[in-house]
Design a protein around this motif. Structure first.
Motif, mmCIF file in Angstrom:
data_model
loop_
_atom_site.group_PDB
_atom_site.id
_atom_site.type_symbol
_atom_site.label_atom_id
_atom_site.label_comp_id
_atom_site.label_asym_id
_atom_site.label_seq_id
_atom_site.Cartn_x
_atom_site.Cartn_y
_atom_site.Cartn_z
ATOM 1 N N ILE A 215 1.265 23.547 -4.028
ATOM 2 C CA ILE A 215 1.717 22.335 -4.004
ATOM 3 C C ILE A 215 0.779 21.600 -4.009
ATOM 4 C CG2 ILE A 215 3.266 20.612 -2.926
ATOM 5 C CD1 ILE A 215 4.526 23.405 -1.629
ATOM 6 N N TYR A 216 0.456 20.274 -5.092
ATOM 7 C CA TYR A 216 -0.413 19.261 -4.935
ATOM 8 C C TYR A 216 0.393 17.995 -4.719
ATOM 9 C CZ TYR A 216 -3.112 22.538 -7.683
ATOM 10 O OH TYR A 216 -3.753 23.743 -8.126
ATOM 11 N N VAL A 217 0.081 17.299 -4.025
ATOM 12 C CA VAL A 217 0.428 15.991 -3.631
ATOM 13 C C VAL A 217 -0.524 15.082 -4.140
ATOM 14 C CG1 VAL A 217 1.401 14.223 -1.993
ATOM 15 C CG2 VAL A 217 1.924 16.512 -1.712
ATOM 16 N N VAL A 218 -0.106 14.146 -5.219
ATOM 17 C CA VAL A 218 -1.151 13.280 -6.061
ATOM 18 C C VAL A 218 -0.922 11.795 -5.765
ATOM 19 C CG1 VAL A 218 -2.356 12.976 -8.012
ATOM 20 C CG2 VAL A 218 -1.432 15.326 -7.654
ATOM 21 N N LYS A 219 -1.844 11.231 -5.079
ATOM 22 C CA LYS A 219 -1.802 9.760 -4.965
ATOM 23 C C LYS A 219 -2.315 8.957 -5.785
ATOM 24 C CE LYS A 219 -0.480 10.530 -0.253
ATOM 25 N NZ LYS A 219 -0.619 10.275 1.299
ATOM 26 N N PHE A 220 -1.620 8.104 -6.770
ATOM 27 C CA PHE A 220 -2.265 7.380 -7.655
ATOM 28 C C PHE A 220 -2.537 5.928 -7.070
ATOM 29 C CE2 PHE A 220 -0.384 10.637 -9.900
ATOM 30 C CZ PHE A 220 -1.339 10.936 -10.864
ATOM 31 N N ASN A 221 -3.511 5.696 -6.229
ATOM 32 C CA ASN A 221 -3.611 4.143 -5.687
ATOM 33 C C ASN A 221 -3.813 3.283 -6.670
ATOM 34 O OD1 ASN A 221 -3.958 4.815 -2.487
ATOM 35 N ND2 ASN A 221 -5.109 6.456 -3.562
ATOM 36 N N GLY A 222 -3.261 2.172 -6.347
ATOM 37 C CA GLY A 222 -3.471 0.806 -7.381
ATOM 38 C C GLY A 222 -1.844 0.897 -8.196
ATOM 39 N N TYR A 223 -1.232 1.924 -7.827
ATOM 40 C CA TYR A 223 0.254 1.791 -8.751
ATOM 41 C C TYR A 223 1.418 1.974 -7.942
ATOM 42 C CZ TYR A 223 -2.428 2.629 -13.089
ATOM 43 O OH TYR A 223 -3.525 2.484 -14.052
ATOM 44 N N ASN A 224 2.415 1.199 -8.164
ATOM 45 C CA ASN A 224 3.654 1.501 -7.299
ATOM 46 C C ASN A 224 4.316 2.411 -8.083
ATOM 47 O OD1 ASN A 224 5.265 -0.205 -9.464
ATOM 48 N ND2 ASN A 224 4.890 -1.911 -8.398
ATOM 49 N N SER A 225 5.766 2.636 -7.547
ATOM 50 C CA SER A 225 6.574 3.590 -8.315
ATOM 51 C C SER A 225 7.899 3.147 -8.844
ATOM 52 C CB SER A 225 7.100 4.525 -6.866
ATOM 53 O OG SER A 225 6.068 4.922 -6.428
ATOM 54 N N ALA A 226 7.676 1.664 -9.218
ATOM 55 C CA ALA A 226 9.032 0.974 -9.834
ATOM 56 C C ALA A 226 8.904 0.986 -11.445
ATOM 57 C CB ALA A 226 9.044 -0.306 -9.338
ATOM 58 N N ASN A 227 9.980 1.180 -11.917
ATOM 59 C CA ASN A 227 9.945 0.971 -13.418
ATOM 60 C C ASN A 227 9.204 1.805 -14.195
ATOM 61 O OD1 ASN A 227 9.893 -2.137 -12.303
ATOM 62 N ND2 ASN A 227 11.951 -1.416 -13.130
ATOM 63 N N LYS A 228 9.039 3.152 -13.641
ATOM 64 C CA LYS A 228 8.178 4.134 -14.457
ATOM 65 C C LYS A 228 9.010 5.172 -15.175
ATOM 66 C CE LYS A 228 4.406 2.676 -12.206
ATOM 67 N NZ LYS A 228 5.354 1.428 -11.674
ATOM 68 N N SER A 229 8.431 5.534 -16.491
ATOM 69 C CA SER A 229 9.018 6.507 -17.248
ATOM 70 C C SER A 229 8.345 7.851 -16.984
ATOM 71 C CB SER A 229 8.827 6.168 -18.856
ATOM 72 O OG SER A 229 9.309 4.892 -19.187
ATOM 73 N N VAL A 230 8.982 9.027 -17.436
ATOM 74 C CA VAL A 230 8.544 10.282 -17.515
ATOM 75 C C VAL A 230 8.437 10.962 -18.784
ATOM 76 C CG1 VAL A 230 8.858 12.699 -16.508
ATOM 77 C CG2 VAL A 230 9.639 10.694 -14.928
ATOM 78 N N LYS A 231 7.513 11.799 -19.060
ATOM 79 C CA LYS A 231 7.169 12.191 -20.577
ATOM 80 C C LYS A 231 6.879 13.642 -20.246
ATOM 81 C CE LYS A 231 2.353 10.761 -20.773
ATOM 82 N NZ LYS A 231 1.741 9.237 -21.530
ATOM 83 N N ARG A 232 7.164 14.516 -21.272
ATOM 84 C CA ARG A 232 6.560 15.789 -21.525
ATOM 85 C C ARG A 232 5.853 16.165 -22.727
ATOM 86 N NH1 ARG A 232 10.854 20.305 -22.958
ATOM 87 N NH2 ARG A 232 10.146 19.691 -25.032
ATOM 88 N N VAL A 233 4.678 16.453 -22.645
ATOM 89 C CA VAL A 233 3.588 16.535 -23.879
ATOM 90 C C VAL A 233 3.411 18.169 -24.173
ATOM 91 C CG1 VAL A 233 1.643 15.838 -24.585
ATOM 92 C CG2 VAL A 233 3.075 14.282 -23.464
ATOM 93 N N THR A 234 3.332 18.459 -25.173
ATOM 94 C CA THR A 234 2.702 19.756 -25.579
ATOM 95 C C THR A 234 1.795 19.205 -26.749
ATOM 96 O OG1 THR A 234 4.699 20.825 -25.140
ATOM 97 C CG2 THR A 234 3.168 21.998 -26.590
ATOM 98 N N ALA A 235 0.537 19.725 -26.537
ATOM 99 C CA ALA A 235 -0.721 19.028 -27.332
ATOM 100 C C ALA A 235 -1.772 19.926 -27.718
ATOM 101 C CB ALA A 235 -0.963 17.741 -26.919
ATOM 102 N N ILE A 236 -2.516 19.719 -28.775
ATOM 103 C CA ILE A 236 -3.854 19.999 -28.799
ATOM 104 C C ILE A 236 -4.783 18.604 -28.992
ATOM 105 C CG2 ILE A 236 -5.651 21.139 -30.464
ATOM 106 C CD1 ILE A 236 -3.558 23.045 -31.101
ATOM 107 N N ALA A 237 -5.621 18.490 -28.135
ATOM 108 C CA ALA A 237 -6.336 17.214 -28.079
ATOM 109 C C ALA A 237 -7.861 17.330 -28.887
ATOM 110 C CB ALA A 237 -6.506 16.777 -26.816
ATOM 111 N N MET A 238 -8.090 16.276 -29.567
ATOM 112 C CA MET A 238 -9.225 16.343 -30.446
ATOM 113 C C MET A 238 -10.058 15.067 -30.008
ATOM 114 S SD MET A 238 -7.314 17.132 -33.929
ATOM 115 C CE MET A 238 -8.794 16.757 -35.010
ATOM 116 N N PRO A 239 -11.515 15.257 -30.274
ATOM 117 C CA PRO A 239 -12.208 14.080 -29.980
ATOM 118 C C PRO A 239 -11.786 12.799 -30.833
ATOM 119 C CG PRO A 239 -13.601 16.221 -30.312
ATOM 120 C CD PRO A 239 -12.196 16.494 -30.380
ATOM 121 N N SER A 240 -11.716 11.824 -30.409
ATOM 122 C CA SER A 240 -11.193 10.781 -31.321
ATOM 123 C C SER A 240 -11.868 10.361 -32.256
ATOM 124 C CB SER A 240 -11.222 9.488 -30.370
ATOM 125 O OG SER A 240 -10.655 8.311 -31.083
#
Length: 390
Positions: free
Chosen positions: A297-322
C-alpha cells in the motif's frame, strides 16, 4: 498520458537518503500507518457491502465471505509506504512500515520538460473543443464487445499526442453532487515489453488525477531500464505546481518520474490481483492511496494541491521522446488487461463502469501504430478490457 515526455536529460539517479527519523517522527509515522491501514481495510469491506471495523487489527466477523476475509487478513499485514511529493514534483520523503526510511529505494528518472503557460492553454482549449468519442457510442465503452476491434484515432490530435500512442478515459471533474475519487480493478495484467533496448520509449498503465485539463498526479505501472534494474515497476509522478499556474524564471521545469525498484515485475506477462487507487475529496492535501495486490500500500501525498474538483483518468500507453516522428519502435508483445476496472465515486462508497459515466472523455492516438482493443462482458459485475499496442 504524461503530458510531456521529452529527451532524457539525466537518464537515472538514485535518491540520496535523508537523515534518520527522530523518535517523535517515528511515533507520528507509526500512528499514520495505523490510520491508513484501517482506512484501506474499511474501503475493502465497504466495497464488498460489509460494515467497517473499529480498528485495523480487529477480529473479522464470521459473516464475511472467505475470499474477502483472506484479503483483509493480508491487508492487516501489508507493507505501507507513506510518500511525500513537494511542490516541485520531487519525492521528498518515504517511510515504510516494515523498514523505516525508504526514500533511497525509489529510483528517479529526470526528463526535460518545457511546458509553459501557452502550451497549457493550448492543451486546455484542445481538450475542451475535442471530446473524442464519448459514452456508450465508443468502442471502449460500448456495452458488449467481445471481438477484436481497432480503436480509431480521435478526430484531431488530443493533448499528449506528440509523446506517444495511448488510449485515455477521463471522468468529468468532481462537484458537490457527484465526485470521482479513484478506480479499482480485480486484476491488472502487464503486457510483454522489451525493456532493455527501448530507444527512450516506455510502457505505461496507470490511473491519474487531473486538475482542470492538466495531470497533476499519476500512479500505476511503468517500464524502466537503468540503475534500479530493468522491467515493469510501480510508477509515481507528480507535476510541479508552478507548471500548472505560473512558471517562475528561476525555477526549472524538469519532470521527475519515480519507480519502486524493490518491486520488479520483469518484462511483463504478469497478472497482479487487486488494484486500487483512491483519494478523499475531504482531504486538504491531495492524498492518493495506491494498493497493489493485498500486500503493498502506497500513501502518496501531493503537497501543493487540494482535493477539490478533480478528475480521474485511466491510461494505457507507449510513451516516446517528444518530437519523435513516425511510429514507435517497441510495441506490446502481448495484451495488457484491465480486469473489471471501475471508477470509484462518492469517496469510494460506490462504483461506475466507464460506459456508465456521463460525460466521460475518451482520447485515442496510435502514433502510426495500431491499438487493438478487446472488451469481454463476463457478467453484469465482471468484464475484461484488453489492449495491444503495436
Amino acid at each position: 498520458m504524461f503530458k510531456k515526455i521529452l529527451k532524457i536529460s539525466v537518464t537515472a539517479a538514485l535518491l540520496v537518503s535523508v537523515s534518520p527519523v527522530n523518535a517523535f517522527a517515528t511515533e507520528r509515522v507509526s500512528n499514520e500507518f495505523d490510520y491508513y491501514r484501517s482506512d484501506v481495510i474499511n474501503q475493502e469491506l465497504l466495497q464488498k457491502g460489509y460494515s467497517a471495523l473499529d480498528y485495523a487489527r480487529s477480529s473479522l466477523p464470521k459473516t464475511i465471505d472467505n475470499i474477502t476475509s483472506q484479503h483483509i487478513k493480508e491487508l492487516q499485514n501489508a507493507e505501507i509506504v507513506i510518500m511525500n511529493f513537494d511542490e516541485q514534483g520531487a519525492l521528498s520523503t518515504a517511510e515504510s512500515s516494515e523498514s523505516g526510511e525508504a526514500t533511497k529505494r525509489f529510483v528517479k528518472e529526470i526528463r526535460e520538460n518545457v511546458i509553459d503557460e501557452q502550451e497549457l492553454q493550448i492543451e486546455s482549449e484542445g481538450a475542451a473543443g475535442n471530446k473524442g468519442i464519448v459514452g456508450e457510442t465508443s468502442l471502449a465503452t460500448s456495452s458488449n464487445i467481445s471481438i477484436q476491434s481497432v480503436l480509431p484515432n480521435s478526430p484531431s490530435a488530443p493533448p499528449g499526442a506528440d509523446t506517444g500512442a495511448f488510449h485515455r478515459l477521463k471522468t468529468p471533474a468532481s462537484n458537490s453532487t457527484l465526485n470521482y475519487s479513484g478506480a479499482v480493478a480485480d486484476d491488472v495484467r502487464l503486457p510483454g515489453f522489451a525493456v532493455a533496448n527501448t530507444d527512450g520509449e516506455a510502457g505505461y498503465l496507470y490511473t491519474g488525477i487531473d486538475q482542470g485539463e492538466v495531470g497533476i498526479g499519476e500512479v500505476g505501472f511503468g517500464t524502466y531500464s537503468g540503475s534500479g534494474g530493468q522491467g515493469w515497476f510501480p510508477l509515481f509522478h507528480a507535476r510541479a505546481t508552478h507548471t500548472v499556474t505560473t512558471q517562475p524564471g528561476s525555477v526549472g521545469n524538469n519532470a521527475e518520474y519515480y519507480y519502486d525498484y524493490a518491486k520488479n515485475y520483469g518484462t511483463g506477462n504478469v497478472t497482479i490481483t487487486g488494484y486500487k487507487v483512491y483519494y478523499k475529496t475531504t482531504d486538504s492535501i491531495l492524498t492518493v492511496t495506491y494498493q497493489i495486490g493485498y500486500n503493498t500500500i502506497y500513501v502518496v501525498k501531493f503537497n501543493g494541491y487540494n482535493s477539490a474538483n478533480k478528475s480521474v483518468k485511466r491510461v494505457t500507453a507507449i510513451a516516446m521522446p517528444s518530437g519523435t516522428s513516425g511510429k514507435f519502435k517497441n510495441g506490446y508483445s502481448s495484451y495488457a488487461n484491465w480486469g473489471n476496472y471501475r471508477f470509484l465515486t462518492q469517496n469510494g462508497s460506490d462504483i461506475a463502469y466507464p460506459g456508465n459515466v456521463s460525460g466521460l472523455v475518451e482520447h485515442v492516438w496510435n502514433h502510426g501504430g495500431v491499438i487493438d482493443y478487446i472488451k469481454t462482458i463476463i457478467n453484469n459485475d465482471d468484464r475484461d478490457e484488453q489492449y495491444r499496442i503495436y
